[in-house]
Design an enzyme around this catalytic site. Structure first.
Site, PDB file in Angstrom:
ATOM      1  N   LEU A  34      22.893  -1.966  41.942  1.00 59.06           N
ATOM      2  CA  LEU A  34      21.838  -2.363  41.031  1.00 59.06           C
ATOM      3  C   LEU A  34      20.910  -1.329  41.583  1.00 59.06           C
ATOM      4  CD1 LEU A  34      22.129  -6.596  40.353  1.00 59.06           C
ATOM      5  CD2 LEU A  34      22.860  -4.661  39.124  1.00 59.06           C
ATOM      6  N   TYR A 149      22.743  17.620  44.118  1.00 59.02           N
ATOM      7  CA  TYR A 149      24.200  17.108  42.987  1.00 59.02           C
ATOM      8  C   TYR A 149      24.859  17.873  42.728  1.00 59.02           C
ATOM      9  CZ  TYR A 149      25.420  14.745  38.897  1.00 59.02           C
ATOM     10  OH  TYR A 149      26.298  13.509  38.557  1.00 59.02           O
TER      11      TYR A 149
HETATM   12  N1  LIG Z   1      25.239   9.600  31.978  1.00 53.32           N
HETATM   13  C1  LIG Z   1      25.522  11.447  32.196  1.00 53.32           C
HETATM   14  O1  LIG Z   1      25.606  12.276  31.304  1.00 53.32           O
HETATM   15  C2  LIG Z   1      26.484  11.803  33.631  1.00 53.32           C
HETATM   16  C3  LIG Z   1      26.919  13.091  33.259  1.00 53.32           C
HETATM   17  C4  LIG Z   1      28.371  13.669  34.417  1.00 53.32           C
HETATM   18  C5  LIG Z   1      28.795  12.326  35.489  1.00 53.32           C
HETATM   19  N2  LIG Z   1      28.014  11.572  35.819  1.00 53.32           N
HETATM   20  C6  LIG Z   1      28.409  10.283  36.791  1.00 53.32           C
HETATM   21  O2  LIG Z   1      28.504   9.218  35.997  1.00 53.32           O
HETATM   22  C7  LIG Z   1      28.840   7.790  36.670  1.00 53.32           C
HETATM   23  C8  LIG Z   1      27.256   6.828  36.507  1.00 53.32           C
HETATM   24  O3  LIG Z   1      26.568   7.586  35.644  1.00 53.32           O
HETATM   25  P1  LIG Z   1      25.526   6.361  34.769  1.00 53.32           P
HETATM   26  O4  LIG Z   1      25.220   7.686  33.755  1.00 53.32           O
HETATM   27  O5  LIG Z   1      26.301   5.851  33.946  1.00 53.32           O
HETATM   28  O6  LIG Z   1      24.175   6.421  35.606  1.00 53.32           O
HETATM   29  P2  LIG Z   1      23.233   5.110  35.780  1.00 53.32           P
HETATM   30  O7  LIG Z   1      22.942   4.852  36.811  1.00 53.32           O
HETATM   31  O8  LIG Z   1      23.549   3.657  35.381  1.00 53.32           O
HETATM   32  O9  LIG Z   1      25.078   3.659  37.106  1.00 53.32           O
HETATM   33  C9  LIG Z   1      24.914   4.272  38.236  1.00 53.32           C
HETATM   34  C10 LIG Z   1      25.794   2.758  38.937  1.00 53.32           C
HETATM   35  O10 LIG Z   1      26.005   3.168  39.881  1.00 53.32           O
HETATM   36  C11 LIG Z   1      25.015   2.112  41.387  1.00 53.32           C
HETATM   37  N3  LIG Z   1      25.286   2.650  42.265  1.00 53.32           N
HETATM   38  C12 LIG Z   1      24.077   4.006  42.759  1.00 53.32           C
HETATM   39  N4  LIG Z   1      24.039   3.566  44.093  1.00 53.32           N
HETATM   40  C13 LIG Z   1      24.809   2.657  44.786  1.00 53.32           C
HETATM   41  C14 LIG Z   1      25.482   2.300  45.836  1.00 53.32           C
HETATM   42  N5  LIG Z   1      24.831   3.615  46.657  1.00 53.32           N
HETATM   43  N6  LIG Z   1      26.168   1.367  46.189  1.00 53.32           N
HETATM   44  C15 LIG Z   1      26.548   0.273  45.019  1.00 53.32           C
HETATM   45  N7  LIG Z   1      26.106   1.058  43.863  1.00 53.32           N
HETATM   46  C16 LIG Z   1      25.308   1.859  43.335  1.00 53.32           C
HETATM   47  C17 LIG Z   1      23.571   1.995  40.768  1.00 53.32           C
HETATM   48  O11 LIG Z   1      23.499   0.721  40.511  1.00 53.32           O
HETATM   49  C18 LIG Z   1      24.396   1.932  38.597  1.00 53.32           C
HETATM   50  O12 LIG Z   1      24.643   0.383  38.408  1.00 53.32           O
HETATM   51  C19 LIG Z   1      27.422   8.417  38.299  1.00 53.32           C
HETATM   52  O13 LIG Z   1      28.915   8.981  38.957  1.00 53.32           O
HETATM   53  C20 LIG Z   1      27.366   9.868  37.543  1.00 53.32           C
HETATM   54  O14 LIG Z   1      26.505  11.031  38.991  1.00 53.32           O
HETATM   55  C21 LIG Z   1      27.196  11.119  34.712  1.00 53.32           C
END
Ligand SMILES: NC(=O)c1ccc[n+]([C@@H]2O[C@H](COP(=O)([O-])OP(=O)(O)OC[C@H]3O[C@@H](n4cnc5c(N)ncnc54)[C@H](O)[C@@H]3O)[C@@H](O)[C@H]2O)c1
Length: 317
Positions: A34, A149
Site C-alpha cells: 500500500l 528506472y
Molecule cells: N502506469 C503506467 O503508465 C505504467 C507504464 C509502464 C509500466 N508500468 C508498470 O506497471 C506496474 C503498475 O503500475 P501502476 O501505474 O498501476 O502503479 P501503482 O503505483 O498504482 O501500482 C504499484 C503497486 O505496487 C505496490 N508496491 C510498490 N512497491 C511495493 C513493494 N515493495 N511491496 C509490495 N507492493 C508494492 C504499490 O502499493 C501499488 O499498489 C508497475 O510495475 C509500473 O512500473 C506502469
C-alpha cells in the site's frame, strides 16, 4: 480454476487485473504494501470468496515465503514496483531495491514453489530506442536506457528470462506504454493524464514541460487500462516467453492530450509551456504487432472514448 498471485494488486493497473481474474473465476491473492496502492481500489472484491489480500512488502523474504507456502499460486503477475522515472533519479537505491531486489525475492519463491507462469510488467516507453520519422519502437530494438528506472526494468526482464531457464516456468514480459483510466492517481510527477484532468476539474491551469524542439510536448503512446487487462488475460492463457509491447502504435503529444481533455471535460483552462523534465524521452510510440500476431490482441478503446469512460467513473464517485 488456477490461482494467481498479483504483486501490486492494490494499485491502479493491478486492481483492474485483480477484478478481471476474479470475473473469470481464478482464485486471486494480492500482495501489496500500500505504498502507492489503495485498499479502496479493491473494495468491490474484498468480500469475494476467491480473493485474499496480504499487506506485505515484496522485499520481506520471511513474510513472502509464508504467503507462497500457504497459497501455492500457479501464476504470478508482478506489478509491484517503484514506477516513477524522476523518483528513480532522485532515489536510485530505493528504485533498485524495490524493482530488482524485490523481484529477485519473488522469483526465488517462484522457483521454490514451482509456479508455472510469470507475467512481468516492464516499460515500453522507458526502454524505447530514439525513434526517427514514422518509426515505432519494436521489442527487437536495443533499448535506450536513460534512467535508473529503465535500468531496473531491463534488469528485471533479463532476470525473468534467466530464472525461467533455471526453473522451467513459462513467462511473458509486458512492456506497457503509458496507461490511463479510472483509479490512476497523480502521485508526484507520474501520469500526465490524471495531473491534467485534476487541474481541469479544479479549474486550474496546467504546465507543459518540454524541449525547445518539441513545442507541443514530448510524445507518448496512451493505452486505456481495460485494453491492458485484456492483454494480461490473453497472455495468462498463452504465455509467449518473450517481451511484448502493449501499445496502440499512435503517437500523441502532451498538447494533443490536453486538448482532448479540454474537449471531453468541456473546459477552456490555459496551459503554460516551460523547460523539460530531467530524464524525459522526447518521442515514444510502440509497435504492438508482435502481441497481435502471438495472441490476437489489439486495443479497442481510443483516447477520446477512454477519457469519456474516465470522466463517467469520476462522476460516479
Ligand atoms: N502506469 C503506467 O503508465 C505504467 C507504464 C509502464 C509500466 N508500468 C508498470 O506497471 C506496474 C503498475 O503500475 P501502476 O501505474 O498501476 O502503479 P501503482 O503505483 O498504482 O501500482 C504499484 C503497486 O505496487 C505496490 N508496491 C510498490 N512497491 C511495493 C513493494 N515493495 N511491496 C509490495 N507492493 C508494492 C504499490 O502499493 C501499488 O499498489 C508497475 O510495475 C509500473 O512500473 C506502469
Amino acid at each position: 480454476m488456477a490461482k494467481v498471485l498479483i504483486t501490486g494488486g492494490a494499485g491502479f493497473i493491478g486492481s483492474h487485473i485483480t477484478e478481471a481474474y476474479l470475473k473469470k473465476q481464478y482464485e486471486v491473492v494480492v500482495v501489496d504494501d500500500l505504498s502507492s496502492g489503495r485498499l479502496e481500489n479493491l473494495s468491490d472484491v474484498m468480500s469475494n470468496k476467491l480473493f485474499r489480500f496480504y499487506k506485505t512488502d515484496i522485499r520481506n523474504a520471511d513474510e513472502m515465503e509464508k504467503i507462497f507456502a500457504d497459497e501455492k499460486p500457479d501464476i504470478v503477475s508482478h506489478h509491484a514496483a517503484q514506477k516513477s522515472v524522476p523518483h528513480s533519479i532522485d532515489a536510485p537505491i530505493e528504485d533498485a531495491d524495490k524493482n530488482v531486489m524485490g523481484l529477485l525475492n519473488v522469483l526465488a519463491l517462484v522457483g521454490k514453489y514451482k509456479v508455472k507462469n510469470v507475467l512481468y510488467v516492464s516499460s515500453g516507453g522507458a526502454l524505447s530506442k530514439p525513434i526517427i520519422g514514422d518509426e515505432k519502437s519494436r521489442e527487437s530494438d536495443y533499448p535506450q536506457i536513460e534512467s535508473p528506472y529503465a535500468v531496473t526494468k531491463f534488469a528485471g526482464e533479463n532476470y525473468v528470462k534467466i530464472y525461467s531457464s533455471l526453473y522451467g516456468y513459462k513467462y511473458s514480459i509486458l512492456r506497457y506504454a503509458n496507461i490511463y483510466g479510472p483509479r490512476q492517481i497523480a502521485d508526484g510527477e507520474c501520469g500526465v493524464i490524471p495531473i491534467f484532468v485534476g487541474n481541469v476539474v479544479a479549474n486550474k491551469p496546467s504546465i507543459l514541460m518540454t524541449y525547445a524542439d518539441m513545442p507541443r510536448g514530448c510524445t507518448r503512446d496512451y493505452v486505456f487500462v481495460g485494453d491492458v487487462v485484456e492483454a494480461n488475460m490473453l497472455l495468462t492463457e498463452k504465455p509467449v516467453n518473450c517481451p511484448v509491447n502493449v501499445g496502440t502504435g499512435i503517437e500523441v503529444s502532451m498538447m494533443d492530450i490536453y486538448e482532448a481533455i479540454l474537449t471531453v471535460f468541456e473546459s477552456t483552462q490555459p496551459i503554460k509551456v516551460t523547460g523539460p523534465r530531467l530524464g524525459d524521452i522526447k518521442r515514444s510510440v510502440l509497435d504492438a504487432s508482435r502481441l497481435k500476431n502471438l495472441v490476437g490482441w489489439s486495443p479497442s478503446v481510443d483516447l477520446v472514448n477512454g477519457l469519456r469512460i474516465l470522466k463517467d467513473s469520476m462522476a460516479k464517485k
